[in-house]
Write a protein that holds these residues in place. Sequence first.
Motif, PDB file in Angstrom:
ATOM      1  N   THR A 112      38.510  33.809  65.819  1.00 42.90           N
ATOM      2  CA  THR A 112      38.625  33.310  67.185  1.00 42.90           C
ATOM      3  C   THR A 112      40.105  33.341  67.546  1.00 42.90           C
ATOM      4  N   ALA A 113      40.437  32.826  68.727  1.00 45.47           N
ATOM      5  CA  ALA A 113      41.842  32.777  69.135  1.00 45.47           C
ATOM      6  C   ALA A 113      42.645  31.811  68.276  1.00 45.47           C
ATOM      7  N   TYR A 114      41.964  30.893  67.561  1.00 47.93           N
ATOM      8  CA  TYR A 114      42.649  29.902  66.746  1.00 47.93           C
ATOM      9  C   TYR A 114      42.351  30.052  65.253  1.00 47.93           C
ATOM     10  N   SER A 115      41.632  31.085  64.861  1.00 47.77           N
ATOM     11  CA  SER A 115      41.302  31.237  63.447  1.00 47.77           C
ATOM     12  C   SER A 115      41.315  32.714  63.059  1.00 47.77           C
ATOM     13  N   TYR A 116      41.734  32.983  61.819  1.00 47.74           N
ATOM     14  CA  TYR A 116      41.771  34.340  61.304  1.00 47.74           C
ATOM     15  C   TYR A 116      41.711  34.306  59.785  1.00 47.74           C
ATOM     16  N   GLY A 117      41.457  35.445  59.191  1.00 51.96           N
ATOM     17  CA  GLY A 117      41.486  35.574  57.743  1.00 51.96           C
ATOM     18  C   GLY A 117      42.468  36.645  57.339  1.00 51.96           C
ATOM     19  N   GLU A 118      42.999  36.527  56.125  1.00 52.43           N
ATOM     20  CA  GLU A 118      43.937  37.520  55.622  1.00 52.43           C
ATOM     21  C   GLU A 118      43.790  37.666  54.122  1.00 52.43           C
ATOM     22  N   GLY A 119      44.229  38.824  53.591  1.00 53.29           N
ATOM     23  CA  GLY A 119      44.191  39.067  52.163  1.00 53.29           C
ATOM     24  C   GLY A 119      45.454  38.577  51.480  1.00 53.29           C
ATOM     25  N   ASN A 120      45.465  38.717  50.158  1.00 53.20           N
ATOM     26  CA  ASN A 120      46.588  38.232  49.351  1.00 53.20           C
ATOM     27  C   ASN A 120      46.952  39.298  48.318  1.00 53.20           C
ATOM     28  N   PRO A 121      48.066  40.021  48.527  1.00 52.31           N
ATOM     29  CA  PRO A 121      48.434  41.092  47.589  1.00 52.31           C
ATOM     30  C   PRO A 121      48.840  40.572  46.213  1.00 52.31           C
ATOM     31  N   TYR A 122      49.085  39.263  46.089  1.00 47.32           N
ATOM     32  CA  TYR A 122      49.482  38.675  44.807  1.00 47.32           C
ATOM     33  C   TYR A 122      48.291  38.088  44.051  1.00 47.32           C
ATOM     34  N   LEU A 123      47.095  38.267  44.561  1.00 47.42           N
ATOM     35  CA  LEU A 123      45.906  37.720  43.926  1.00 47.42           C
ATOM     36  C   LEU A 123      45.693  38.361  42.552  1.00 47.42           C
ATOM     37  N   GLN A 124      45.403  37.540  41.551  1.00 47.93           N
ATOM     38  CA  GLN A 124      45.216  37.990  40.174  1.00 47.93           C
ATOM     39  C   GLN A 124      43.761  37.822  39.751  1.00 47.93           C
ATOM     40  N   PRO A 125      43.315  38.555  38.716  1.00 46.24           N
ATOM     41  CA  PRO A 125      41.951  38.362  38.209  1.00 46.24           C
ATOM     42  C   PRO A 125      41.779  36.969  37.612  1.00 46.24           C
ATOM     43  N   GLU A 126      40.535  36.525  37.552  1.00 47.52           N
ATOM     44  CA  GLU A 126      40.219  35.297  36.838  1.00 47.52           C
ATOM     45  C   GLU A 126      39.513  35.651  35.526  1.00 47.52           C
ATOM     46  N   TYR A 127      39.617  34.765  34.530  1.00 50.10           N
ATOM     47  CA  TYR A 127      39.098  35.047  33.194  1.00 50.10           C
ATOM     48  C   TYR A 127      38.136  33.935  32.773  1.00 50.10           C
ATOM     49  N   ALA A 128      37.045  34.341  32.136  1.00 56.96           N
ATOM     50  CA  ALA A 128      36.020  33.382  31.728  1.00 56.96           C
ATOM     51  C   ALA A 128      35.706  33.555  30.247  1.00 56.96           C
ATOM     52  N   THR A 129      35.519  32.434  29.566  1.00 57.97           N
ATOM     53  CA  THR A 129      35.065  32.409  28.181  1.00 57.97           C
ATOM     54  C   THR A 129      33.714  31.710  28.141  1.00 57.97           C
ATOM     55  N   ASN A 130      32.707  32.386  27.584  1.00 56.47           N
ATOM     56  CA  ASN A 130      31.336  31.871  27.573  1.00 56.47           C
ATOM     57  C   ASN A 130      30.857  31.659  26.144  1.00 56.47           C
ATOM     58  N   LEU A 131      30.128  30.573  25.933  1.00 52.46           N
ATOM     59  CA  LEU A 131      29.532  30.259  24.630  1.00 52.46           C
ATOM     60  C   LEU A 131      28.112  29.782  24.860  1.00 52.46           C
ATOM     61  N   GLU A 132      27.186  30.291  24.055  1.00 54.35           N
ATOM     62  CA  GLU A 132      25.789  29.883  24.183  1.00 54.35           C
ATOM     63  C   GLU A 132      25.139  29.811  22.812  1.00 54.35           C
ATOM     64  N   LEU A 133      24.469  28.702  22.541  1.00 51.69           N
ATOM     65  CA  LEU A 133      23.686  28.504  21.320  1.00 51.69           C
ATOM     66  C   LEU A 133      22.236  28.325  21.744  1.00 51.69           C
ATOM     67  N   SER A 134      21.352  29.179  21.229  1.00 57.65           N
ATOM     68  CA  SER A 134      19.972  29.147  21.704  1.00 57.65           C
ATOM     69  C   SER A 134      18.977  29.178  20.558  1.00 57.65           C
ATOM     70  N   HIS A 135      17.788  28.668  20.851  1.00 52.60           N
ATOM     71  CA  HIS A 135      16.657  28.703  19.922  1.00 52.60           C
ATOM     72  C   HIS A 135      15.445  29.230  20.674  1.00 52.60           C
ATOM     73  N   ALA A 136      14.770  30.222  20.076  1.00 52.43           N
ATOM     74  CA  ALA A 136      13.581  30.811  20.687  1.00 52.43           C
ATOM     75  C   ALA A 136      12.374  30.555  19.790  1.00 52.43           C
ATOM     76  N   TYR A 137      11.327  30.006  20.379  1.00 48.14           N
ATOM     77  CA  TYR A 137      10.066  29.799  19.660  1.00 48.14           C
ATOM     78  C   TYR A 137       9.036  30.783  20.189  1.00 48.14           C
ATOM     79  N   LYS A 138       8.662  31.758  19.345  1.00 49.88           N
ATOM     80  CA  LYS A 138       7.767  32.848  19.720  1.00 49.88           C
ATOM     81  C   LYS A 138       8.275  33.473  21.015  1.00 49.88           C
ATOM     82  N   ASN A 139       7.377  33.808  21.917  1.00 53.70           N
ATOM     83  CA  ASN A 139       7.768  34.260  23.249  1.00 53.70           C
ATOM     84  C   ASN A 139       7.448  33.184  24.281  1.00 53.70           C
ATOM     85  N   ILE A 140       7.435  31.948  23.814  1.00 55.87           N
ATOM     86  CA  ILE A 140       6.979  30.846  24.660  1.00 55.87           C
ATOM     87  C   ILE A 140       8.142  29.992  25.148  1.00 55.87           C
TER      88      ILE A 140
END
Length: 805
Positions: A574-602
């Motif tokens: 609008t006349a009072y709002s806009y969006g812009e990009g950021n050339p300094y934007l960096q990637p984000e990093y994720a660390t995932n951990l999962e412990l699971s137990h499966a009983y048959k296919n149930i």
Amino acid sequence: MRLIFTLLFFIKHLSLFAQSSISGTVSNASRTPVPFAMVTLKEADNSYTRVTQTDSIGRFFFNNGNNVASSIIITHIGYEPYEWPFVLSHDTTFAVHLKQSVKQLSEVRVAGTRAAIERTADKVVYNLGSSVIAAGSNAFQAISQVSGVQVSNNEISVVGRGVVRVMLNNRLIQLQGEDLSRYLKSFSANQVVRIELLTNPSARYEVEGNAGLINIITKQSKLQGYSGNVQLASKYYQSGQSSVYGIQTFGEFSGSANLAYNWNRWSAYGSFNHVRDRHLEGFQFDLFYPKQHWLQTDTGLYTHNAYTALIGVDYKLSSKAAIGAYYSGGRDMYDGSDNVRNPIYNSFGVVDSLLKTYAHYHPIALPAALNLHADVKLDTTGKHLFINADYFNYYRNDISDFESNSYDAAGNQKSDGKTLYFDRNKQNILIYTLKADMEWPTAFATYSFGGKLSYIAEYSNALYYNKTGAVGRVFNTNLSNEFSYTENTQSFYGSLNKEVNKWKLQGGIRGEITQTKGYSYTIQKTTINHYVKVFPSLLAGYTANPDNILSLVVGRRINRPAFWNLNPFKSLFTAYSYGEGNPYLQPEYATNLELSHAYKNILRTSLFANKTGNGFVNVTIPHPDTNLVYTIPLNFIRTVRIGITENVTFKLSRWWESSAMVSVYHTSAHSSLSNIRSLKGESAYFSSTNNLYFNQSKTFAAAINFWYQFPEVDHIGKTDRYYKMDVGFKATTANRKWDIAANLNDAFRSSALAYSYTVNNIAQKFTNFQIIRYFQLSLTYRFGSGSGSSTDRNAGNEEERARVH
């Protein structure tokens, strides 16, 4: 590195107990690999039993320390069981070709139906051919039917885990946000055989996506002769309002076709899809200033007109080597207009002024992709080389007219309250990749290693003109922008897969070297970034007995910003709002951990934890002194989630199959910016999928799917509750040639996202309009030698294509 050395040390000592091994591959009669087949190794006296599954390309592996009479039993839905008795005295490798389970009904061949959902330690497979709800839909809507996957505000994520990236035939689609959703909507679900959710991909896969990858596999028949299908579908949208802009009806018509022809060593295939619709989009945005309430409503009326096509050919040079190529492309036009009303209320709730904005858009996108591939079997033990060369081009241009008018409390237009702009912008992205993957089974372990080279060149501009008089235009240097970006990445990985008695170990590491350069022609500024990152992964599984399997998965992933977010140009709202990009934007990093137990296919129980660092999100920053609002992506979030997920699959009767999922988790989001507060809180998610069959041959079926999301912490804000229910019916003729399906999507019109947050001590709330309930009717006809199975058409530019926006 300590993790990798520990893993190698562990595997080395476990190998001391191994004496002999047995490995093999499982395929069907047309030599297409059969993934996730159940493989049981059993001694003749039943004193010792081990169970595993074939991997995504049909391989399995056992080590056995007892040289006694044993047998291998292989089973899979839709195939006849296979059993092979033997006495193991040395390392043995062999190949099994399963026969399809077929019976005669009035001289018509009817094959067994695959389960709608299949689960393993690292993926969930959603078979669209067995889905009632997905019939007649598009790929974007089909993704939303995968249990635990949320599609909201054009973002695809896994409950409690974060965003995922989307692949098409094992290559990452370089699109995000609206562009990704529009691109997927141009593909009919009729062209898709299955959708894979890879929550814990191995090192061989791309590391893009905090919560993993979604892989869409399209159909490719392997039957000799010709085969194919045609589908027509029509939708009726219900907007919740009797009339919008004088229009009462909104809907969609789509048509798709698939054709395959196989003759001796040649295999040719193709598909075509056309979709045309008229629909509504919109949102509401509230800004609560200390003395004013700014309310912005945006209702968009759009017409979507898209054509997409894919054509390919494969040729078997010999029994050990094959080459092929395919091309996909299309035209996607998304013409429409936004009508924005922005009333400003004072502290007494009375309108002080009103801002109206009208903008018309005419974007046209021309995506194109070319893949060349080779598949070489080096010997009979399973050594395999895959080579892919890819080219991808995404070109989009857009012209728009922008008009904003200000009115006082009495409704009179202000003398200086008129703003007129004309905008022309363009985005052109070129991506070249070369990828090689090697599979190397040995008596000790199965190794995988390879690498990828990628080059990306992106150019974009946004040229604004002030409109004067009836046809006059003056170039606006303050708003206009021109930007170029290049990225080079060299990736290398190595992994091993080993089974020792009841243990299954899969460990790997992936390294990436990246060089980026961004240049703004407008401000004549260059931004350069070089970085080296390492991404380890580990899966350890323990089969206590055939009914109980434990697994531990650990991995590190990356989420790179879209190219558009790196561009510092301004886009007016609008006349009072806009969006812009950021050339300094960096990637984000994720660390995932999962412990699971499966009983048959149930039953499957999973404890999970994930941590995201250097997280980024679009932040809307208001200024009370000027009433100016702008949106910009920033790195400032560290998020930690811990939770538990329960999946249960069961048959309530012979005609009622059901699966349910419950996830409960705690989120802590820490902000490093002083003007944005940190948040934490608990949340929960529930889903239920039910298939009802009204006859023994399952040719007449219904489905009821439901999910409910409780309020949760998301980035810097908190969502309201929202939920969704879908209902569908599907009937198939006795000769399996015709399908007719009817679906009701979002029956209660209740799946819209509402999101609240605070910046600069100013509360804000974003609410999507609920306009997506629709009724759909579809008709499908299959012809030729029959419906075919699918194979994975691997490509090498998986990671790059997910970032176009």
